[in-house]
Write a protein that holds these residues in place. Structure first.
Motif, PDB file in Angstrom:
ATOM      1  N   LEU A 265       1.034  -1.304  -0.033  1.00 23.39           N
ATOM      2  CA  LEU A 265      -0.141  -0.037   0.114  1.00 23.39           C
ATOM      3  C   LEU A 265       0.791   1.095  -0.204  1.00 23.39           C
ATOM      4  O   LEU A 265       0.982   1.840   0.936  1.00 23.39           O
ATOM      5  N   ALA A 266       1.611   1.586  -1.050  1.00 24.63           N
ATOM      6  CA  ALA A 266       2.550   2.356  -1.128  1.00 24.63           C
ATOM      7  C   ALA A 266       2.424   3.845  -0.913  1.00 24.63           C
ATOM      8  O   ALA A 266       3.128   4.303  -0.114  1.00 24.63           O
ATOM      9  N   THR A 267       1.225   4.384  -1.043  1.00 26.64           N
ATOM     10  CA  THR A 267       1.035   5.678  -0.623  1.00 26.64           C
ATOM     11  C   THR A 267       0.400   5.768   0.749  1.00 26.64           C
ATOM     12  O   THR A 267       0.610   6.868   1.516  1.00 26.64           O
ATOM     13  N   GLN A 268      -0.383   4.907   1.321  1.00 25.51           N
ATOM     14  CA  GLN A 268      -1.124   4.977   2.526  1.00 25.51           C
ATOM     15  C   GLN A 268      -0.279   4.275   3.565  1.00 25.51           C
ATOM     16  O   GLN A 268      -0.527   4.799   4.942  1.00 25.51           O
ATOM     17  N   ALA A 269       0.080   3.250   3.385  1.00 25.60           N
ATOM     18  CA  ALA A 269       0.769   2.643   4.357  1.00 25.60           C
ATOM     19  C   ALA A 269       2.192   1.701   3.896  1.00 25.60           C
ATOM     20  O   ALA A 269       1.829   0.513   3.629  1.00 25.60           O
ATOM     21  N   PRO A 270       3.068   2.542   3.359  1.00 21.98           N
ATOM     22  CA  PRO A 270       4.307   1.874   2.854  1.00 21.98           C
ATOM     23  C   PRO A 270       4.956   0.715   3.687  1.00 21.98           C
ATOM     24  O   PRO A 270       5.619  -0.173   3.104  1.00 21.98           O
TER      25      PRO A 270
END
Length: 429
Positions: free
Chosen positions: A258-263
Motif C-alpha cells: 500500500l505504497a501511498t497510505q501504508a508503505p
C-alpha cells in the motif's frame, strides 16, 4: 526451480493431513539429532523387528501409544555406553508414512521400517543433507544429479517448474505405491543441475505439496482410477511462486504494498494470492484493494511479509472492513519495533548462552585436569614416602562448583529465551 540447463554445445550432444481418519497428533520431537546414553528408546518389534528404527518416549506417547499399533512396539535392547541415537519418528517422511498407514488401516507398521530403509543411489535429498549438516538456510542447494518432473496430463509434457530429486521420488513411491510412475526423468535422463522443490526449507509449502500427493493416492485407492490433474494443476499454480519467508527479509522477489497510505505494509506473492486476490470476487469489492499494487522496485534492503500469521491477517481484515489504513499502519509499525527489540534481545541471550556453555565446558575440563593432577600427586607421595596420603580434590571440587554455578545461570538464560519466544508468539506473532 526450472531445470538449470547447461549451455548449448557447439557440437551435437517442495504433517500431511489427507487422512480421512483423525491421525493422532504429532509433537515437536525432543530428539531429532543424535544423543547418547538414553536407555528409554522403543522399537517396532512385530511382525518384524526393525533394529535400526528408534522412537523416543515423547513421540511414542503423543502419536503411537493412542493407536492400536502400540502393541507392536517394545522397549529397545540396551545399547553400549556412548552410542548415539536419534528419533526416526522426527523424520517428516516417517510422519507422512504414519499418517498414510493409519488412515488406510494398515495391519502393522512395516511401512515405517520400509521408509526408513530407503537408500537412493544418488544420495539423500540435497535439502535434507543441508539440514542435517547444520547449514540449513532459506535457499535450496543446487546439485547435479538425476531429476524428475510430473507429467502434465493435459499436454503430456513435463512440468519443469518443479524438479524433484530421486530420493524424494523413492520416498513417495514407497509410501504410496499407487503413485508409481507419476514422475518422469527430466533432462533426457541425464544428470543436470537443479534443486529439489519438494522437501524445501519452508515446511508449510512442503506439507501443501504432500497433501496433494496423498489426496491423489487416497482417491486412487478409493476409485481404482488415478487422476493426477488436481495435483498437476496445484503444482503449476504454485511452483513459480516463492514460499512466504514470514518475518525474514527477502530481496529480489515480487512484493505487494500500500505504497501511498501504508508503505510499511508489504506482503509476498504467496500471501497475496492466498489472502488478497480472492477478495476481488467480493460484492461489493473492498475499496482498499484498489490501493494495493505490485511493487516494480522492491525496497533495496528487502521486505518482510506482513500477512503470514493469523494476527497479521486479522489486522488486514480489520482494515478491509473499515478502510482504516492509518490504524493498519500504526499496528504494523508497532509490531516491527517489537520484532526488532525481540530479535536483538534474543541474539544477546543466545550469545550469552553460548558463552556460558563454553565456560561450563572449560571448568569441566579444568576439573578433569585438577583431578588427574591430584591423583598423580598422591601417587608420587606414596611412591616416595611409602605412606598413603589422602588425595586433595579441593581444586577439582572448586572447578566443578564453578561449572555447576554457571550451568544454573545457563538454565536461567535458556528459560529467558523460551519466555521471550513465547511472549512474541502469544502477543505479537
Amino acid at each position: 526451480m526450472p531445470l538449470i540447463k547447461p549451455p548449448t554445445p557447439l557440437s551435437k550432444p517442495s504433517t500431511p493431513q489427507a487422512a480421512s481418519k483423525q491421525v493422532p497428533p504429532f509433537i515437536q520431537c525432543p530428539r531429532p539429532t543424535w544423543v547418547a546414553d538414553k536407555s528409554d528408546w522403543l522399537q517396532i518389534t512385530s511382525p518384524t523387528h526393525f533394529t535400526n528404527f528408534d522412537i523416543c518416549p515423547d513421540c511414542y506417547n503423543a502419536s503411537l501409544k493412542p493407536a492400536a499399533y502400540a502393541r507392536l512396539i517394545s522397549p529397545a535392547p540396551p545399547r553400549p555406553e556412548g552410542v548415539s541415537t536419534r528419533c526416526d519418528f522426527s523424520d517428516l517422511w516417517i510422519r507422512v508414512a504414519w499418517a498414510w498407514l493409519y488412515s488406510q488401516g494398515a495391519p502393522d507398521l512395516t511401512l515405517l521400517g520400509q521408509v526408513a530403509d530407503v537408500q537412493d543411489p544418488e544420495g539423500t535429498c540435497p535439502n535434507l543433507a543441508q539440514k542435517e549438516s547444520g547449514h540449513e538456510g532459506s535457499e535450496k542447494p543446487s546439485a547435479t544429479r538425476t531429476w524428475y518432473c510430473l507429467t502434465d496430463p493435459k499436454t503430456d509434457g513435463l512440468i519443469e517448474d518443479m524438479t524433484v530429486c530421486s530420493d524424494c521420488v523413492s520416498h513417495i513411491y514407497t509410501v504410496a505405491p499407487c503413485l508409481r510412475d507419476i514422475f518422469a526423468a527430466a533432462g533426457c535422463s541425464r544428470q543436470v543441475l537443479a534443486t529439489c522443490d519438494l522437501m524445501v526449507p519452508n515446511e508449510a509449502r512442503t506439507l501443501k505439496y504432500l497433501d496433494q500427493f496423498i489426496n491423489v493416492a487416497e482417491k486412487t485407492m478409493e476409485t481404482g482410477t488415478r487422476d493426477v490433474t488436481p495435483l498437476t494443476d496445484f503444482v503449476k499454480k504454485w511452483a513459480t511462486v516463492p514460499p512466504c519467508r514470514m518475518f525474514e527479509r527477502v530481496q529480489g522477489e515480487k512484493c505487494y504494498t500500500l505504497a501511498t497510505q501504508a508503505p510499511e505494509w508489504t506482503i509476498c506473492e504467496e500471501c497475496y494470492i492466498t489472502h488478497v486476490h480472492p477478495l476481488h470476487a467480493s460484492s461489493p469489492e473492498p475499496r482498499l484493494l484498489s490501493q494495493i499494487s505490485a511493487s516494480s522496485h522492491p525496497p533495496p534492503a528487502g521486505f518482510a511479509c506482513q500477512l503470514y500469521s493469523p494476527r497479521l491477517q486479522q489486522y488486514f481484515q480489520d482494515a478491509v472492513s473499515t478502510n482504516d489504513l492509518a490504524s493498519l499502519r500504526q499496528k504494523i509499525m508497532a509490531r516491527d519495533r517489537k520484532l526488532q527489540e525481540t530479535m536483538q534481545e534474543l541474539e544477546r541471550l543466545k550469545m550469552q548462552l553460548a558463552q556460558q556453555n563454553m565456560q561450563i565446558k572449560s571448568h569441566q575440563q579444568m576439573a578433569l585436569i585438577n583431578q588427574q593432577s591430584a591423583l598423580s600427586s598422591s601417587l608420587a607421595w606414596q611412591v616416595s614416602s611409602g605412606w598413603i596420603k589422602p588425595t586433595d580434590f579441593s581444586a577439582t571440587n572448586a572447578s566443578m562448583s564453578q561449572a555447576t554455578q554457571i550451568a544454573i545461570q545457563a538454565d536461567m538464560t535458556t528459560a529467558s529465551i523460551r519466555q521471550l519466544e513465547k511472549e512474541w508468539a502469544d502477543f505479537w506473532e
